[in-house]
Design an enzyme around this catalytic site. Structure first.
Site, PDB file in Angstrom:
ATOM      1  N   LYS A  44       1.082  11.111   2.311  1.00  0.00           N
ATOM      2  CA  LYS A  44       0.702  10.427   3.567  1.00  0.00           C
ATOM      3  C   LYS A  44       1.767  10.639   4.695  1.00  0.00           C
ATOM      4  O   LYS A  44       1.821   9.986   5.660  1.00  0.00           O
ATOM      5  CB  LYS A  44       0.307   9.137   3.173  1.00  0.00           C
ATOM      6  CG  LYS A  44      -1.153   9.063   2.605  1.00  0.00           C
ATOM      7  CD  LYS A  44      -1.692   7.650   2.882  1.00  0.00           C
ATOM      8  CE  LYS A  44      -1.266   6.569   2.016  1.00  0.00           C
ATOM      9  NZ  LYS A  44      -1.972   5.250   2.142  1.00  0.00           N
ATOM     10  N   LYS A  46       4.368   8.710   4.470  1.00  0.00           N
ATOM     11  CA  LYS A  46       4.741   7.364   4.470  1.00  0.00           C
ATOM     12  C   LYS A  46       5.700   7.154   3.524  1.00  0.00           C
ATOM     13  O   LYS A  46       5.710   7.214   2.466  1.00  0.00           O
ATOM     14  CB  LYS A  46       3.453   6.474   4.215  1.00  0.00           C
ATOM     15  CG  LYS A  46       2.517   6.338   5.294  1.00  0.00           C
ATOM     16  CD  LYS A  46       1.848   5.046   4.972  1.00  0.00           C
ATOM     17  CE  LYS A  46       0.771   4.399   6.371  1.00  0.00           C
ATOM     18  NZ  LYS A  46       0.027   3.544   6.227  1.00  0.00           N
TER      19      LYS A  46
HETATM   20  N1  C2G Z   1      -5.213  -2.508   9.166  1.00  0.00           N
HETATM   21  C1  C2G Z   1      -5.675  -3.592   9.782  1.00  0.00           C
HETATM   22  N2  C2G Z   1      -4.990  -3.744  11.023  1.00  0.00           N
HETATM   23  C2  C2G Z   1      -3.776  -3.381  11.081  1.00  0.00           C
HETATM   24  C3  C2G Z   1      -3.101  -2.662  10.145  1.00  0.00           C
HETATM   25  C4  C2G Z   1      -3.767  -2.064   9.000  1.00  0.00           C
HETATM   26  O1  C2G Z   1      -6.979  -3.862   9.484  1.00  0.00           O
HETATM   27  N3  C2G Z   1      -3.001  -3.701  12.290  1.00  0.00           N
HETATM   28  C5  C2G Z   1      -5.844  -2.056   7.631  1.00  0.00           C
HETATM   29  C6  C2G Z   1      -5.902  -0.369   7.649  1.00  0.00           C
HETATM   30  O2  C2G Z   1      -6.956  -0.176   8.558  1.00  0.00           O
HETATM   31  C7  C2G Z   1      -6.363  -0.293   6.206  1.00  0.00           C
HETATM   32  C8  C2G Z   1      -5.466  -1.504   5.498  1.00  0.00           C
HETATM   33  O3  C2G Z   1      -5.077  -2.446   6.494  1.00  0.00           O
HETATM   34  O4  C2G Z   1      -7.674  -0.629   5.776  1.00  0.00           O
HETATM   35  C9  C2G Z   1      -4.103  -0.952   4.778  1.00  0.00           C
HETATM   36  O5  C2G Z   1      -3.477  -0.175   5.926  1.00  0.00           O
HETATM   37  P1  C2G Z   1      -2.145   0.769   5.595  1.00  0.00           P
HETATM   38  O6  C2G Z   1      -1.413  -0.014   4.603  1.00  0.00           O
HETATM   39  O7  C2G Z   1      -1.602   1.317   6.714  1.00  0.00           O
HETATM   40  O8  C2G Z   1      -2.959   1.852   4.674  1.00  0.00           O
HETATM   41  P2  C2G Z   1      -3.303   3.201   4.910  1.00  0.00           P
HETATM   42  O9  C2G Z   1      -2.117   4.071   5.215  1.00  0.00           O
HETATM   43  O10 C2G Z   1      -4.240   3.629   6.201  1.00  0.00           O
HETATM   44  O11 C2G Z   1      -4.026   4.074   3.644  1.00  0.00           O
HETATM   45  O12 C2G Z   1      -6.987   6.222   0.945  1.00  0.00           O
HETATM   46  C10 C2G Z   1      -6.786   5.308   2.071  1.00  0.00           C
HETATM   47  C11 C2G Z   1      -5.469   5.172   2.281  1.00  0.00           C
HETATM   48  O13 C2G Z   1      -4.524   4.817   1.250  1.00  0.00           O
HETATM   49  C12 C2G Z   1      -5.208   3.913   3.469  1.00  0.00           C
END
Ligand code: C2G
Length: 132
Positions: A44, A46
């Site tokens: 990703k 990340k």
């Molecule tokens: N999130 C949110 N508000 C934010 C930041 C994040 O609602 N300000 C939510 C994201 O939409 C996600 C969850 O928190 O549903 C986790 O975010 P991340 O850790 O950034 O995960 P991500 O990289 O989106 O990974 O298979 C799916 C992926 O693993 C999702």
């Protein structure tokens, strides 16, 4: 027992993550979090600050998180939904539509993201402070 499933990296846990997890749990009785492994995060693009084990320990300390499983690949979701007998799949709406294929197996809900916070914003803001 209504089971809810969500996925993410959850690095540098912040109130946007907690808002998402809290609302996800409110949709059922048991919340499972598919936590991205460090290897999966590489895919990703990340680079999590905290290791998988530490991110897992932090999530498991949250009272409304019931189980944390590893997320190793993009295509494990159908298997996870079936194996864990999931009723509701939840993601933030930055993923709107991306997981609609799961509608064949469970309810799919995208929740509004929390505005104004993200792990990358935290890292950027801290860098600015550090550099003075
Ligand atoms: N999130 C949110 N508000 C934010 C930041 C994040 O609602 N300000 C939510 C994201 O939409 C996600 C969850 O928190 O549903 C986790 O975010 P991340 O850790 O950034 O995960 P991500 O990289 O989106 O990974 O298979 C799916 C992926 O693993 C999702």
């Amino acid at each position: 027992m209504k089971k809810v499933l969500t996925y993410g990296t959850f690095d540098l846990l912040h109130f946007g993550h907690v808002n998402l997890l809290k609302r996800a749990k409110a949709l059922g009785d048991y919340l499972i979090v598919g936590l991205s492994t460090d290897e999966f995060n590489d895919g990703k693009n990340k680079q999590a600050y905290h290791s998988f084990d530490n991110r897992k320990m932090i999530l498991e300390s949250i009272s409304f998180v019931d189980e944390v499983i590893p997320e190793n690949t993009w295509d494990q979701k159908v298997k996870d939904v079936i194996k864990h007998e999931v009723d509701v799949f939840v993601m933030g709406n930055d993923w709107e539509g991306r997981f609609d294929f799961l509608k064949e197996y469970c309810e799919v809900i995208y929740l509004p993201r929390t505005i104004g916070i993200s792990t990358s914003k935290i890292k950027k803001d801290l860098k600015i402070v550090e550099n003075g």
